[in-house]
Design a protein around this motif. Sequence first.
Motif, PDB file in Angstrom:
ATOM      1  N   ARG A 151       0.864  -1.198   0.000  1.00 35.65           N
ATOM      2  CA  ARG A 151       0.000   0.000   0.000  1.00 35.65           C
ATOM      3  C   ARG A 151       0.895   1.241   0.000  1.00 35.65           C
ATOM      4  N   HIS A 182       2.246  -2.792   5.540  1.00 37.81           N
ATOM      5  CA  HIS A 182       1.719  -2.741   4.165  1.00 37.81           C
ATOM      6  C   HIS A 182       2.564  -1.779   3.324  1.00 37.81           C
ATOM      7  N   ASP A 189      -3.483  -8.615   3.760  1.00 36.88           N
ATOM      8  CA  ASP A 189      -4.831  -8.791   4.310  1.00 36.88           C
ATOM      9  C   ASP A 189      -5.522  -9.825   3.439  1.00 36.88           C
ATOM     10  N   GLU A 253      -6.974  -7.650  14.137  1.00 40.54           N
ATOM     11  CA  GLU A 253      -7.585  -7.833  12.809  1.00 40.54           C
ATOM     12  C   GLU A 253      -7.367  -9.272  12.361  1.00 40.54           C
ATOM     13  N   HIS A 256      -5.303  -9.707   8.946  1.00 41.50           N
ATOM     14  CA  HIS A 256      -4.003  -9.067   8.698  1.00 41.50           C
ATOM     15  C   HIS A 256      -2.854  -9.950   9.182  1.00 41.50           C
TER      16      HIS A 256
HETATM   17 ZN   LIG Z   1      -3.641  -5.107   6.915  1.00 38.00          ZN
END
Ligand SMILES: [Zn+2]
Length: 273
Positions: A151, A182, A189, A253, A256
């Motif tokens: 990301r 990320h 994810d 999460e 993740h």
């Molecule tokens: Zn993530």
Amino acid sequence: MKVFHREFFYGRPVSLLALGCVVLLISCRGRGAIHTALTSSADTVPVEAVTGYDYDTVSAIGAEPERETGALSPTERRLAEAGLTEIVPDDTAILVHLVYATPENFTGKVLYTDLRRAYLLPEAARMLYRASECLRRERPGLRLLIYDAARPMSVQREMWNLVKGTPQYIYVSNPANGGGLHNYGAAVDLTLADGNSAPLPMGTPFDYFGQEAHIDREDELVAQGRITQQELDNRLLLRKVMRQAGFRPLRSEWWHFNAMTRAEARERYRAVE
Ligand SMILES: [Zn+2]
Ligand SMILES: C[C@@H](N)C(=O)N[C@H](C)C(=O)O
């Protein structure tokens, strides 16, 4: 599977192939450790209170972002030139649906305007293919469905600007502190999907920012009827194959997974802009 095959099998003698199978079998039986990256309190306000995002109106794999064939977009080229490896979708093993390439994410906006491919650091990509292989051995018919991978930091800033000053800030890495894994291509994810590419129920949708997505008190969540035993079993299977491949889950999460620690990533790699 494509990178895995390219790197480990093509053109090698049969003896090497056999050795590879033994190594794979051993790695599929390996163990990982839970590393908690977030330590904040679990009591949070649902994210839709902040962003207007309504989880009930969207499916986890709704509007399909098209993966362009042929030329790479400017962002994709930047990630490739930074040394990241594309996770090539393969209907039988790994599916890619970048949620931030659609408006169906917690921001309600398309954040990846020209990113349709999932990229990871080569070592993280190898781990992911290993996880996929472990899943194939464990439960043939299931596959990994990637929601997000590398990301750009510019996107991280957009996300952070939405959650800073809200109880949800704990779910997004602060770019001012170097961002998260990320941004290095060292986190992924993902969920499990069935033979029809439908995601398995996991108790919450992707990016559900609340206690039900946390993994540290899941037995209580089941006992309280907040997630079902089947949903917990699905999470446990996802964690099992990811840990076997060397990934570490995130406490807050279920989707993740980190391929390394932040300290390791910062020492060895640069975040992508
Ligand atoms: Zn993530
Ligand atoms: C926004 C959420 N999907 C996420 O990736 N959170 C991690 C912690 C991050 O921002 O690095």
